[in-house]
Design an enzyme around this catalytic site. Sequence first.
Site, PDB file in Angstrom:
ATOM      1  CG  LEU A 166       5.966   5.737  -3.764  1.00  9.67           C
ATOM      2  CD1 LEU A 166       4.823   6.918  -3.722  1.00  9.67           C
ATOM      3  CD2 LEU A 166       5.995   5.952  -5.494  1.00  9.67           C
ATOM      4  CD  GLU A 191      -2.521   8.908  -7.681  1.00 10.79           C
ATOM      5  OE1 GLU A 191      -2.205   8.459  -6.673  1.00 10.79           O
ATOM      6  OE2 GLU A 191      -2.406   8.583  -8.894  1.00 10.79           O
ATOM      7  CE  LYS A 230       4.430   9.020   0.159  1.00 14.25           C
ATOM      8  NZ  LYS A 230       4.496   8.666   1.602  1.00 14.25           N
ATOM      9  CG  ASP A 251       1.320  10.803   6.964  1.00 15.47           C
ATOM     10  OD1 ASP A 251       1.977   9.805   6.538  1.00 15.47           O
ATOM     11  OD2 ASP A 251       1.766  11.624   7.872  1.00 15.47           O
ATOM     12  CE1 TYR A 295      -1.779   3.684  -3.288  1.00 19.78           C
ATOM     13  CE2 TYR A 295      -2.715   5.340  -1.767  1.00 19.78           C
ATOM     14  CZ  TYR A 295      -1.963   4.145  -1.976  1.00 19.78           C
ATOM     15  OH  TYR A 295      -1.167   3.799  -0.926  1.00 19.78           O
ATOM     16  CE  LYS A 320       0.526   6.899  -8.003  1.00 20.85           C
ATOM     17  NZ  LYS A 320      -0.555   6.274  -7.385  1.00 20.85           N
ATOM     18  CE  LYS A 352       7.558  11.836   2.675  1.00 25.80           C
ATOM     19  NZ  LYS A 352       8.257  10.543   2.883  1.00 25.80           N
ATOM     20  CB  CYS A 394      -0.123  40.954  40.511  1.00 19.33           C
ATOM     21  SG  CYS A 394      -1.255  39.502  40.626  1.00 19.33           S
ATOM     22  CB  CYS A 431      -2.920  41.021  37.867  1.00 16.57           C
ATOM     23  SG  CYS A 431      -1.674  40.277  37.126  1.00 16.57           S
TER      24      CYS A 431
HETATM   25  S1  IVH Z   1       1.554   4.577  -4.957  1.00 18.50           S
HETATM   26  C1  IVH Z   1       3.575   1.939  -6.974  1.00 18.50           C
HETATM   27  N1  IVH Z   1      -0.023   6.513  -4.492  1.00 18.50           N
HETATM   28  O1  IVH Z   1       3.061   6.258   0.078  1.00 18.50           O
HETATM   29  C2  IVH Z   1       3.721   2.953  -5.712  1.00 18.50           C
HETATM   30  N2  IVH Z   1       1.240   5.804  -2.597  1.00 18.50           N
HETATM   31  O2  IVH Z   1       6.176   5.438  -0.371  1.00 18.50           O
HETATM   32  C3  IVH Z   1       2.956   2.548  -4.515  1.00 18.50           C
HETATM   33  N3  IVH Z   1       0.935   6.963  -0.481  1.00 18.50           N
HETATM   34  O3  IVH Z   1       3.001   2.850   0.870  1.00 18.50           O
HETATM   35  C4  IVH Z   1       2.266   3.434  -3.822  1.00 18.50           C
HETATM   36  N4  IVH Z   1      -0.577   8.136  -1.195  1.00 18.50           N
HETATM   37  O4  IVH Z   1       1.332   4.050   1.840  1.00 18.50           O
HETATM   38  C5  IVH Z   1       0.657   5.630  -4.089  1.00 18.50           C
HETATM   39  N5  IVH Z   1      -1.445   8.285  -4.191  1.00 18.50           N
HETATM   40  C6  IVH Z   1      -0.508   7.506  -3.753  1.00 18.50           C
HETATM   41  C7  IVH Z   1      -0.193   7.320  -2.278  1.00 18.50           C
HETATM   42  C8  IVH Z   1       0.628   6.519  -1.828  1.00 18.50           C
HETATM   43  C9  IVH Z   1       0.021   7.481  -0.097  1.00 18.50           C
HETATM   44  C10 IVH Z   1       1.779   5.903   0.801  1.00 18.50           C
HETATM   45  C11 IVH Z   1       1.609   4.400   0.513  1.00 18.50           C
HETATM   46  C12 IVH Z   1       2.640   3.915   0.085  1.00 18.50           C
HETATM   47  C13 IVH Z   1       3.927   4.829   0.449  1.00 18.50           C
HETATM   48  C14 IVH Z   1       4.831   4.837  -0.736  1.00 18.50           C
END
Ligand code: IVH
Length: 683
Positions: A88, A118, A120, A122, A229, A294, A318, A415, A436
């Site tokens: 992404l 969604e 993200k 980690d 996802y 998205k 981010k 002390c 102390c």
């Molecule tokens: S979609 C079409 N959805 O982020 C894009 N990625 O930099 C493909 N990730 O490698 C990813 N949560 O490890 C998508 N809800 C989410 C996500 C997600 C975490 C991570 C995933 C991916 C990275 C993309």
Amino acid sequence: MSRSVDLQEAQERVEELRRLINYHNYQYHALDAPEISDGEYDALFNELRALEEAHPELASPDSPTQRVGSAAQSGFTPVTHRIPMLSLANAFSPDQLNAWYGRVRNLLGRDVEGFVLEPKLDGLAVSLLYEDRRLKVGATRGDGTVGDDTTPNVRTIRTVPLTLSEDAPNLLEVRGEVYLSRAAFKRINDERAANGEPLFMNPRNSAAGSLRQLDSRVTARRPLDFVAYAIGLWEGKDLPRRQWELLESLRQFGFKVNPRNSYARSIDDVAQRCLDWEHERESLDYDIDGVVVKIDDRAVHDELGSVGREPRWAIAYKFPPTQATTILRDIGINVGRTGSLNPFAILEPVQVAGVTIKLASLHNEEDIARKDIRIGDTVIVQRAGEVIPQVIGPVITRRTGAERPFHMPTSCPVCGAPVVKPEGEAMARCTGGATCPAQRYEQIRHFASKPAMDIDGFGEKLTAAVIEAGLVREPADIYALSQDQLASLERLADKSAANLVASIEGSKSRPLSRVIHALGIRYVGERTSEILAEQFGTMDALLAASEEELVATEGIGPKIGHSIFEFLRSGRTRGIIEGLRAAGVKMVQARGQAVELPLTGTTWVLTGRLEKWTRLAAEERIKALGGRIADNVTRQSTHVVVGEDPGSKLRRAQQLGTTILDEVAFDAQLAKASGPPENETAS
Ligand code: IVH
């Protein structure tokens, strides 16, 4: 009965059990809405395992009993993703988010309505391939084109369905994130530390390390989780037209889909939500590093396509990073109220999430040793939310050889008294006690603080000033302070001196629970102080209590009981208490004397965020009405109040059948218990 009938019966029961277990697994892990207790679940599971053992011909790799892992492999086989796994593009601010949307609109020549947000996670991306609704391959993302086949490992993850529901397409590749909760991450690291193994730096590394185990039995012991996802292949059924519908379908097929996903109409809404998430992320029990945005309409995805590896129809918003690296210049020592020596990090100043950090917490000597943190190291520091920044660990590869290991001093840096480290305790302690100055300062400050005697205006500066001027050595000395003496202290105006005398005077009638808390007994916080005050009623009764009587009190265990007993019988404590008594401090608990309050006899546990109430206010209200507050749900709990993002306490309450109230029901109960508002005039 013939043998074949026997087998047929067993087969039917095995199938039934697998269906039941899969169903309850899904309710528990994917929907967080268990319908049976852990015990009932275990009974089903054990029955299935016994049947499979008795009839090996009924074994199946898709059985829920097979999530235990298998012996080590020699390496991972590469898997080519037929449809590449994309990554992404990032946006680091609302401006960059708007710029992304501007490009989308230009390309399309029209506006877009509808976005899915969604969290993200980690963790690490994986692809799950299902043929005829059975899991065939679980692979890591790798470089997006070729990943590793980690099927045996993926099979051990409870939230990866081994079989899918009937309405799933014949061929389906689901993509999602494998991750670990913060609690699981901590547990794994604690275990590793105990075994002398190197620590994982964050939940992501730890999840990746857990998944990439050649021995999947190791993976099986890690509480990995999976959320779905996205999809790759999908054949034999119409594709959902919207991302939101796709997520809903995945949930129906048996996957866990993040319940915190949300929908936004306009890009302005999206930007606002992303900003909100920067704070809300703290309420999650797993780490996220941003929000994936998205476009909902999947036809638009095809229209927009991708640039290189990055789709144009999605973007990752981010958050500012919460970790940074810097040099550990030195390790300082703070002496606490009970004499504990608390090491802290003195850092080369560094910016983390918009704040300059110079100092950070280091816990204790053992922690420093097990993380092998040395003075002069380049270290990773983390600042998450409102908590004190922490040193996570050293960057070993940046060592020059000039770093020095840390040793706790053998005498108190304030002390000079000898330092001891009692067997089985993590903290080193100064033995100086009242002599102390550091301990004395912390004790006096604690005594006057808001949750203790609540002497308004008696803060850090004044505490330091009265100790320095030799006016206060012990808590009772506070009550001998005159207005003139206070006024003579630097920077204290006449008026505030008068106010201070008044608030000191007012503190004399604080309830016993606060006096107990103010004494600063180890392990005794506000709640335990209240329990003691309730139980014993007067300071004299408490002082007369034996260790057995203390421990017999509900909510007080042997360790706390011992600490209280030892503290109370010390000559110094007796002196302090006599001093307070002589100064006119009352030390009695105004008990609900004989009066039954509306919530008397009830025990409440609060979990999750409430909207109208702060946690403290809600607790105070319950207590004022005679209810008790407990930290954990037990058989003694009568009510559990559930706010947003409740923890495991909700599940426990469901298991125990405790009354569960949401905020509306809670409000209603309180209103009923409080009776009609006092000023209300009958109409
Ligand atoms: S979609 C079409 N959805 O982020 C894009 N990625 O930099 C493909 N990730 O490698 C990813 N949560 O490890 C998508 N809800 C989410 C996500 C997600 C975490 C991570 C995933 C991916 C990275 C993309």
